[in-house]
Structures are given as structure tokens and as C-alpha cells.
Design an enzyme around this catalytic site. Structure first.
Site, mmCIF file in Angstrom:
data_model
loop_
_atom_site.group_PDB
_atom_site.id
_atom_site.type_symbol
_atom_site.label_atom_id
_atom_site.label_comp_id
_atom_site.label_asym_id
_atom_site.label_seq_id
_atom_site.Cartn_x
_atom_site.Cartn_y
_atom_site.Cartn_z
ATOM 1 N N CYS A 22 14.892 -61.151 133.057
ATOM 2 C CA CYS A 22 13.849 -60.330 133.669
ATOM 3 C C CYS A 22 13.953 -58.902 133.141
ATOM 4 O O CYS A 22 15.061 -58.370 133.016
ATOM 5 C CB CYS A 22 14.035 -60.335 135.186
ATOM 6 S SG CYS A 22 12.804 -59.360 136.068
ATOM 7 N N HIS A 27 8.252 -67.192 138.212
ATOM 8 C CA HIS A 27 9.080 -65.989 138.097
ATOM 9 C C HIS A 27 8.221 -64.737 138.294
ATOM 10 O O HIS A 27 8.571 -63.849 139.088
ATOM 11 C CB HIS A 27 9.775 -65.969 136.731
ATOM 12 C CG HIS A 27 10.548 -64.733 136.449
ATOM 13 N ND1 HIS A 27 11.916 -64.726 136.262
ATOM 14 C CD2 HIS A 27 10.163 -63.434 136.335
ATOM 15 C CE1 HIS A 27 12.318 -63.476 136.061
ATOM 16 N NE2 HIS A 27 11.265 -62.670 136.093
ATOM 17 N N GLU A 28 7.090 -64.665 137.571
ATOM 18 C CA GLU A 28 6.255 -63.458 137.661
ATOM 19 C C GLU A 28 5.664 -63.297 139.056
ATOM 20 O O GLU A 28 5.634 -62.187 139.600
ATOM 21 C CB GLU A 28 5.123 -63.501 136.623
ATOM 22 C CG GLU A 28 5.590 -63.400 135.176
ATOM 23 C CD GLU A 28 6.532 -62.249 134.910
ATOM 24 O OE1 GLU A 28 6.400 -61.191 135.555
ATOM 25 O OE2 GLU A 28 7.438 -62.416 134.083
HETATM 26 NI NI NI Z 1 10.909 -60.550 136.098
#
Ligand code: NI
Length: 180
Positions: free
Chosen positions: A102, A144-145
Site C-alpha cells: 500500500c 484493498h482500495e
Molecule cells: Ni492502499
């Protein structure tokens, strides 16, 4: 204008983002934000960026996988796309794991299990309703986003803490065995 990506520990990453207001869709303000997110994403070399990562407290994220084949393995090409007020529907609850990283947690990877077959519904920058089915790594990227919109980081979802690694050690000790 390139924006600053905030990092783990910054409280803004832990806020629940607000729905992007309908009356701002199609606005100059939105198009400027999108351009800033595009520039910031390209500068960082990532494949996704959520608005809270630049301290914008709205439910939107951008994803682009055009140039990511070598770094992320086999992933369908998604041209630069903005996802406004996205919703995820899990189509198959079976999970499998992937190593994630990330931009807000630099130099660290972690092994996260998530559903691998989902549908996404979202609004485009001009207010059109869009839908897409995603499997595998792409399903992981979306989850994830969109976690960022709920104040969650991938670190929160790591079940086995022996599978947290710095990038260098990841490439030395984990990648040959565990990358899908
Ligand atoms: Ni991220």
C-alpha cells in the site's frame, strides 16, 4: 497537482469517508481532483489510490493497471478509471490469499485472504452507473482500495502476522514460495 500521500498512523486514514455528493458529479472540482489523483498515482507508481490517502474524505478511488504487468503478475488491463461511491457484492465467499502492499504503508507487504470473485457497482465521473465483475488479483485490488473508504488498511486483515515482511525480505524469502 501532485498531492501528498499520507501514511499509516495519520488519523485521516482511519475515518469513514462520506458518499461523494451527487450535485458535485460532473463538476470542475471533481475533474480537478481526478487530475490530481492521476498525477499522484503516476508519480507513486502504484495501481490504485483512494481519496482518503490524500486526505480527501470522500468515497472515491482511482485504479489503473496499464503498466503493472511486470510488477504484479497477470492482471487484466484497466485503463485509468475513477470509481465513485463504489459498492462490492461478493459472488463467491471462498477466499484466497495474496501479498499486498500500500502506498500508505511503504516498503511493507502482508499476506491477506479475501474473496476472489466479486461484482463492483459504481458511478463514473459523469454520473453513469457502471458495473464490473472481478476475479483474482483484480478482485483483491478493488477490495484493498475500497477498504480505504472505510478507514481500513490491509494490515488490519493480516491473519498470520508471520506473513508481514519488508519489501527486500519479501523478495528474498517469500515471493518464490507464496506469491500466486
Ligand atoms: Ni492502499
Amino acid at each position: 497537482m501532485k498531492r501528498t500521500i499520507i501514511r499509516m498512523g495519520h488519523p485521516n486514514l482511519r475515518e469513514i469517508a462520506q458518499p461523494y455528493p451527487n450535485d458535485k458529479i460532473g463538476s470542475q472540482e471533481l475533474f480537478e481532483l481526478i487530475e490530481d489523483m492521476r498525477e499522484t498515482l503516476h508519480y507513486s507508481g502504484g495501481i490504485g489510490l483512494a481519496a482518503p490517502q490524500i486526505s480527501v474524505p470522500y468515497r472515491l478511488a482511482v485504479i489503473e493497471t496499464t503498466n503493472s504487468q511486470s510488477r504484479y503478475g497477470d492482471i487484466p488491463i484497466i485503463p485509468f478509471t475513477i470509481f465513485i461511491n463504489p459498492k462490492i457484492t461478493v459472488l463467491d465467499s471462498n477466499q484466497s490469499g495474496m501479498w499486498e502492499g500500500c502506498l500508505s504503508v511503504p516498503n511493507i507487504r502482508g499476506y491477506v485472504k479475501r474473496p476472489q470473485n466479486i461484482r463492483i457497482d459504481w458511478l463514473s465521473e459523469t454520473g453513469q452507473l457502471k458495473t464490473l465483475n472481478a476475479r483474482g488479483l483484480l478482485a483483491t485490488v478493488f477490495q484493498h482500495e475500497f477498504d480505504h473508504l472505510n478507514g481500513k488498511l490491509f494490515i488490519d486483515r493480516i491473519q498470520d502476522t508471520t506473513k508481514i515482511s519488508f519489501d527486500d525480505e519479501f523478495h528474498l524469502y517469500h515471493q518464490p514460495l507464496e506469491q500466486l
